[in-house]
Design an enzyme around this catalytic site. Sequence first.
Site, PDB file in Angstrom:
ATOM      1  N   CYS A 104       0.844  -1.128  -0.022  1.00 54.54           N
ATOM      2  CA  CYS A 104      -0.166   0.007  -0.019  1.00 54.54           C
ATOM      3  C   CYS A 104       0.890   1.284   0.221  1.00 54.54           C
ATOM      4  O   CYS A 104       1.841   1.438   0.771  1.00 54.54           O
ATOM      5  CB  CYS A 104      -0.841  -0.038   1.210  1.00 54.54           C
ATOM      6  SG  CYS A 104      -1.823   1.506   1.530  1.00 54.54           S
ATOM      7  N   CYS A 123      -0.899   3.861  -6.502  1.00 54.48           N
ATOM      8  CA  CYS A 123      -2.094   3.314  -5.621  1.00 54.48           C
ATOM      9  C   CYS A 123      -1.990   1.910  -6.163  1.00 54.48           C
ATOM     10  O   CYS A 123      -2.142   1.668  -7.102  1.00 54.48           O
ATOM     11  CB  CYS A 123      -3.146   4.085  -5.506  1.00 54.48           C
ATOM     12  SG  CYS A 123      -4.415   3.320  -4.706  1.00 54.48           S
TER      13      CYS A 123
HETATM   14  N1  DGL Z   1      -3.992   0.700  -2.147  1.00 53.54           N
HETATM   15  C1  DGL Z   1      -3.758   1.640  -1.324  1.00 53.54           C
HETATM   16  C2  DGL Z   1      -2.508   2.350  -1.798  1.00 53.54           C
HETATM   17  O1  DGL Z   1      -1.662   1.896  -2.491  1.00 53.54           O
HETATM   18  C3  DGL Z   1      -4.670   2.661  -0.602  1.00 53.54           C
HETATM   19  C4  DGL Z   1      -5.982   2.777  -1.151  1.00 53.54           C
HETATM   20  C5  DGL Z   1      -7.040   3.350   0.044  1.00 53.54           C
HETATM   21  O2  DGL Z   1      -7.287   2.442   0.899  1.00 53.54           O
HETATM   22  O3  DGL Z   1      -7.085   4.599  -0.074  1.00 53.54           O
HETATM   23  O4  DGL Z   1      -2.260   3.439  -1.603  1.00 53.54           O
END
Ligand code: DGL
Length: 269
Positions: A79, A189
Amino acid sequence: MLDINKKEQPIGVFDSGVGGLSVLIELKRLLPNENFVFLADQKQVPYGEKSKRKLVALAKRVTNYFINNHNIKMMVVACNTSTCSSVDEIRKLYTLPIVGTVPAIKVAMEKTKSGTVAIISTPSTSKSETLRKLIKKYGLGKNVLNIGCKNLEDAVEEGELSSPKVKHLLAKYLKRVKNSNTDCLVLGCTHYPFLKGAIRKILGSNVKLIDGNKAIARQTGNLLANNFLENNQRKQGKTLYFTTGNPEKFSKVASKLLKTYIKAKQVKI
Ligand code: DGL
């Protein structure tokens, strides 16, 4: 002392939701003999609109869960939002090797020919000090469009990869990219690699879509080797899936994204 059995222990991988599966795909591809535990912290999704303080607390909570319940040998923060806000703090608190995920700015800056690079990420990542420093370090003399996107990850959480909602949101966030001479778009993301098809429909094939997922898998492999933690078993490793949210919903969407049947369990952490 080297704990022999430690090698058999799983690698903990987490995200706020299904986005981290885009990292897990590459981890499993490169390290097929490793065991993984994937946790989607869906009770708290989206991470992208939370404060740094809250994100550090959430990352601590997940790390404790992995250590206490799965005795993990290493952790991958799949993440960008959690990594940009919390990985430095988490590394200070635990001795466990930790791999983070940051937007692949360096690669984009090396690849661009037009000199204009765009980054799409969550509002939190887009405003983070980590991203600011990465742009400063690698973006010298380049034109950088830093675009924070709300609600895109929510669509992916629903399993929507090309719905009218996704198309509408992407058209809105990519307008500036389309109207510029951007030739590299960083997917900052881990939910966004699942939207590559929809993004290509808007930007065409002249804009390279860049994510760091393969590099994260390579870095995980290197860190395992450097810490003598590689699992030497010949058989295929196992992956367990957990969510703090609704397990039926996670299983349905994860099965769609991974193109294989997934059954997740719910955990309270
Ligand atoms: N998948 C996550 C990232 O890479 C975050 C998504 C979220 O929960 O806002 O930032």
